[in-house]
Design a protein around this motif. Structure first.
Motif, PDB file in Angstrom:
ATOM      1  N   ALA A 283       0.828  -1.203   0.000  1.00 45.18           N
ATOM      2  CA  ALA A 283       0.000   0.000   0.000  1.00 45.18           C
ATOM      3  C   ALA A 283       0.865   1.256   0.000  1.00 45.18           C
ATOM      4  O   ALA A 283       0.564   2.236  -0.698  1.00 45.18           O
ATOM      5  CB  ALA A 283      -0.940  -0.002   1.205  1.00 45.18           C
ATOM      6  N   LEU A 284       1.944   1.242   0.776  1.00 44.87           N
ATOM      7  CA  LEU A 284       2.817   2.411   0.846  1.00 44.87           C
ATOM      8  C   LEU A 284       3.442   2.719  -0.514  1.00 44.87           C
ATOM      9  O   LEU A 284       3.458   3.878  -0.950  1.00 44.87           O
ATOM     10  CB  LEU A 284       3.925   2.197   1.882  1.00 44.87           C
ATOM     11  N   VAL A 285       3.956   1.703  -1.184  1.00 42.31           N
ATOM     12  CA  VAL A 285       4.552   1.935  -2.505  1.00 42.31           C
ATOM     13  C   VAL A 285       3.505   2.497  -3.465  1.00 42.31           C
ATOM     14  O   VAL A 285       3.772   3.444  -4.215  1.00 42.31           O
ATOM     15  CB  VAL A 285       5.151   0.627  -3.075  1.00 42.31           C
ATOM     16  N   ASP A 286       2.308   1.943  -3.438  1.00 38.87           N
ATOM     17  CA  ASP A 286       1.243   2.412  -4.320  1.00 38.87           C
ATOM     18  C   ASP A 286       0.905   3.867  -4.037  1.00 38.87           C
ATOM     19  O   ASP A 286       0.726   4.667  -4.966  1.00 38.87           O
ATOM     20  CB  ASP A 286      -0.001   1.539  -4.134  1.00 38.87           C
TER      21      ASP A 286
ATOM     22  N   MET B 267       7.870  17.434 -13.127  1.00 29.20           N
ATOM     23  CA  MET B 267       8.851  17.499 -12.037  1.00 29.20           C
ATOM     24  C   MET B 267       8.320  16.717 -10.845  1.00 29.20           C
ATOM     25  O   MET B 267       7.116  16.702 -10.579  1.00 29.20           O
ATOM     26  CB  MET B 267       9.103  18.952 -11.620  1.00 29.20           C
ATOM     27  N   ASP B 268       9.239  16.065 -10.117  1.00 35.13           N
ATOM     28  CA  ASP B 268       8.829  15.298  -8.939  1.00 35.13           C
ATOM     29  C   ASP B 268       9.603  15.764  -7.711  1.00 35.13           C
ATOM     30  O   ASP B 268      10.615  16.447  -7.824  1.00 35.13           O
ATOM     31  CB  ASP B 268       9.033  13.792  -9.154  1.00 35.13           C
ATOM     32  N   GLY B 269       9.101  15.360  -6.534  1.00 33.33           N
ATOM     33  CA  GLY B 269       9.759  15.741  -5.288  1.00 33.33           C
ATOM     34  C   GLY B 269      10.616  14.640  -4.699  1.00 33.33           C
ATOM     35  O   GLY B 269      11.326  14.847  -3.718  1.00 33.33           O
ATOM     36  N   PHE B 270      10.551  13.450  -5.298  1.00 34.41           N
ATOM     37  CA  PHE B 270      11.344  12.322  -4.803  1.00 34.41           C
ATOM     38  C   PHE B 270      11.364  11.208  -5.838  1.00 34.41           C
ATOM     39  O   PHE B 270      10.552  11.174  -6.761  1.00 34.41           O
ATOM     40  CB  PHE B 270      10.766  11.786  -3.484  1.00 34.41           C
ATOM     41  N   ARG B 271      12.319  10.310  -5.660  1.00 32.94           N
ATOM     42  CA  ARG B 271      12.397   9.087  -6.462  1.00 32.94           C
ATOM     43  C   ARG B 271      12.183   7.895  -5.529  1.00 32.94           C
ATOM     44  O   ARG B 271      12.411   8.006  -4.324  1.00 32.94           O
ATOM     45  CB  ARG B 271      13.751   8.972  -7.146  1.00 32.94           C
ATOM     46  N   ILE B 272      11.763   6.770  -6.070  1.00 35.38           N
ATOM     47  CA  ILE B 272      11.441   5.596  -5.256  1.00 35.38           C
ATOM     48  C   ILE B 272      12.326   4.420  -5.651  1.00 35.38           C
ATOM     49  O   ILE B 272      12.520   4.139  -6.837  1.00 35.38           O
ATOM     50  CB  ILE B 272       9.966   5.175  -5.429  1.00 35.38           C
ATOM     51  N   LEU B 273      12.868   3.741  -4.648  1.00 39.24           N
ATOM     52  CA  LEU B 273      13.597   2.495  -4.860  1.00 39.24           C
ATOM     53  C   LEU B 273      13.137   1.502  -3.796  1.00 39.24           C
ATOM     54  O   LEU B 273      13.236   1.783  -2.600  1.00 39.24           O
ATOM     55  CB  LEU B 273      15.106   2.713  -4.760  1.00 39.24           C
ATOM     56  N   CYS B 274      12.616   0.376  -4.205  1.00 38.71           N
ATOM     57  CA  CYS B 274      12.118  -0.634  -3.268  1.00 38.71           C
ATOM     58  C   CYS B 274      13.204  -1.663  -2.979  1.00 38.71           C
ATOM     59  O   CYS B 274      13.923  -2.094  -3.886  1.00 38.71           O
ATOM     60  CB  CYS B 274      10.872  -1.315  -3.812  1.00 38.71           C
ATOM     61  N   LEU B 275      13.300  -2.063  -1.720  1.00 39.76           N
ATOM     62  CA  LEU B 275      14.344  -2.987  -1.291  1.00 39.76           C
ATOM     63  C   LEU B 275      13.733  -4.159  -0.539  1.00 39.76           C
ATOM     64  O   LEU B 275      12.950  -3.968   0.393  1.00 39.76           O
ATOM     65  CB  LEU B 275      15.344  -2.252  -0.385  1.00 39.76           C
ATOM     66  N   TYR B 276      14.108  -5.359  -0.951  1.00 44.88           N
ATOM     67  CA  TYR B 276      13.649  -6.575  -0.263  1.00 44.88           C
ATOM     68  C   TYR B 276      14.855  -7.265   0.356  1.00 44.88           C
ATOM     69  O   TYR B 276      15.862  -7.505  -0.310  1.00 44.88           O
ATOM     70  CB  TYR B 276      12.949  -7.523  -1.237  1.00 44.88           C
ATOM     71  N   ILE B 277      14.756  -7.592   1.655  1.00 48.03           N
ATOM     72  CA  ILE B 277      15.834  -8.287   2.354  1.00 48.03           C
ATOM     73  C   ILE B 277      15.439  -9.751   2.526  1.00 48.03           C
ATOM     74  O   ILE B 277      14.411 -10.055   3.148  1.00 48.03           O
ATOM     75  CB  ILE B 277      16.098  -7.676   3.744  1.00 48.03           C
ATOM     76  N   GLY B 278      16.234 -10.665   1.996  1.00 46.09           N
ATOM     77  CA  GLY B 278      15.950 -12.089   2.152  1.00 46.09           C
ATOM     78  C   GLY B 278      15.809 -12.789   0.816  1.00 46.09           C
ATOM     79  O   GLY B 278      16.066 -12.220  -0.248  1.00 46.09           O
TER      80      GLY B 278
ATOM     81  N   ALA C 137      11.712   5.055   3.999  1.00 43.07           N
ATOM     82  CA  ALA C 137      10.301   5.138   4.372  1.00 43.07           C
ATOM     83  C   ALA C 137       9.823   3.750   4.781  1.00 43.07           C
ATOM     84  O   ALA C 137       9.568   2.905   3.917  1.00 43.07           O
ATOM     85  CB  ALA C 137       9.462   5.670   3.220  1.00 43.07           C
ATOM     86  N   PHE C 138       9.759   3.499   6.086  1.00 42.30           N
ATOM     87  CA  PHE C 138       9.288   2.211   6.583  1.00 42.30           C
ATOM     88  C   PHE C 138       7.765   2.168   6.542  1.00 42.30           C
ATOM     89  O   PHE C 138       7.096   3.169   6.830  1.00 42.30           O
ATOM     90  CB  PHE C 138       9.765   1.973   8.013  1.00 42.30           C
ATOM     91  N   ALA C 139       7.224   1.005   6.212  1.00 44.00           N
ATOM     92  CA  ALA C 139       5.759   0.849   6.114  1.00 44.00           C
ATOM     93  C   ALA C 139       5.171   0.490   7.471  1.00 44.00           C
ATOM     94  O   ALA C 139       4.477  -0.517   7.623  1.00 44.00           O
ATOM     95  CB  ALA C 139       5.416  -0.223   5.081  1.00 44.00           C
ATOM     96  N   TYR C 140       5.437   1.338   8.471  1.00 45.63           N
ATOM     97  CA  TYR C 140       4.921   1.110   9.817  1.00 45.63           C
ATOM     98  C   TYR C 140       3.586   1.824   9.968  1.00 45.63           C
ATOM     99  O   TYR C 140       3.525   3.057   9.987  1.00 45.63           O
ATOM    100  CB  TYR C 140       5.898   1.632  10.867  1.00 45.63           C
ATOM    101  N   SER C 141       2.526   1.058  10.083  1.00 46.20           N
ATOM    102  CA  SER C 141       1.203   1.629  10.299  1.00 46.20           C
ATOM    103  C   SER C 141       1.046   2.041  11.763  1.00 46.20           C
ATOM    104  O   SER C 141       1.916   1.770  12.603  1.00 46.20           O
ATOM    105  CB  SER C 141       0.124   0.605   9.948  1.00 46.20           C
ATOM    106  N   MET C 142      -0.064   2.686  12.072  1.00 44.47           N
ATOM    107  CA  MET C 142      -0.377   3.033  13.453  1.00 44.47           C
ATOM    108  C   MET C 142      -0.406   1.773  14.320  1.00 44.47           C
ATOM    109  O   MET C 142       0.093   1.755  15.451  1.00 44.47           O
ATOM    110  CB  MET C 142      -1.731   3.746  13.522  1.00 44.47           C
TER     111      MET C 142
END
Length: 313
Positions: A66-69, A85-96, A161-166
């Motif tokens: 959801a966060l990436v979307d 123009m954008d304010g940031f770029r995105i790179l997704c990282l998977y560990i494992g 940006a960690f996908a930590y919800s409330m």
């Protein structure tokens, strides 16, 4: 019942409001923006300034998908309003390790995978992961995963940006307190964006809302299910017990989740400077907090038992 935003038939009820699918998705997309004000478009169309990079750790659960979307949607909106123009770029990282048949929903988003290397920390701290209990092993793997993510982001001069919800932040607050890391909570749950270069865009959204988001947007088909939790409580880890608790609580008592997630931000940090679990002090301190010292003691206890077994008649 009608949607309180547009008047269409509502499909979701949350926070005392009724939403149709489109309004609910828009509502959650707007929820992350207050956490991302640093990543507004900055410059002119002729500017050659490179937008900051955000590394998004992904585990193919509802929150990270959801966060990436949401970040992809936010970036597209920026480019529409500001002449590409954008304010940031995105790179997704998977560990494992990741199965070859896993699909990736966003071809325009870079994706990288690296293996989890627990052994890199075992020798300096004196830990043998083979001697640890299931709970301690999970704890160590989570610490190492976070360290590898932050090290990767630092190498690429990026934010994380960690996908930590409330709900997740509430789980961390309770679980880390039980483990003996209460002093670390302020830095862990409310990190300084500029000092730690860490942000939690989902901190005002519950995990149940993120699951509904994935169902509406079709992202649920990309979710990798969690490993089964032992049915016997004694075999469950602290993190699993706390997770099961908040999974039940968030539906009927969402205010409890909100209250717990905010508690740690009001605490003062004593700074035990743990060289294992605190990113600010890794490699700078040989001290261990109570929880990490307990992990090391499990290895020492196993060694003592092995010695006794050698002399047993």
């Amino acid at each position: 019942m009608e949607c309180t935003r547009c008047g269409k038939d509502s499909t979701i009820s949350t926070r005392g409001e009724k939403f149709c699918d489109d309004c609910f998705v828009d509502f959650l997309n707007r929820k992350i923006r207050p956490q991302l004000t640093h990543f507004r478009v900055n410059g002119s169309p002729d500017s050659k300034t490179v937008s900051p990079l955000i590394v998004v750790p992904i585990n193919f659960r509802a929150a990270s998908l959801a966060l990436v979307d949401m970040l992809v949607n936010m970036r597209k909106l920026q480019m529409q309003k500001h002449k590409q123009m954008d304010g940031f770029r995105i790179l997704c990282l998977y560990i494992g390790d990741l199965s070859d048949d896993v699909s990736w929903p966003w071809p325009e988003v870079d994706f990288e995978q690296i293996e989890l290397n627990v052994s890199s920390i075992e020798q300096p701290i004196g830990i043998d992961s083979d001697t640890l209990t299931r709970s301690s092993k999970q704890d160590l793997e989570k610490i190492m995963t976070r360290q590898m993510i932050l090290a990767y982001a630092k190498k690429h001069e990026a934010f994380t940006a960690f996908a930590y919800s409330m709900t997740k932040l509430s789980e961390i607050t309770l679980a880390e307190t039980v483990k003996g890391r209460g002093a670390n909570l302020p830095a862990l749950v409310t990190p300084d964006l500029m000092l730690d270069k860490v942000v939690y865009p989902l901190r005002d959204i519950t995990s149940s809302e993120l699951e509904k988001y994935c169902k509406i947007t079709g992202l649920n088909k990309y979710i990798i299910p969690d490993a089964p939790v032992p049915s016997v409580t004694k075999r469950q880890s602290i993190d699993e017990i706390v997770h099961l608790y908040f999974t039940k609580v968030q539906e009927e008592f969402p205010s409890v989740v909100s209250t717990v997630s905010k508690i740690s931000s009001r605490l003062s940090q004593t700074g035990e400077e743990c060289g294992l679990c605190q990113p600010r002090y890794i490699g700078k301190s040989v001290k261990l907090c109570y929880a990490c010292a307990s992990i090391a003691k499990e290895t020492e206890m196993k060694r003592k038992l092995d010695i006794l077994d050698m002399y047993e008649l």
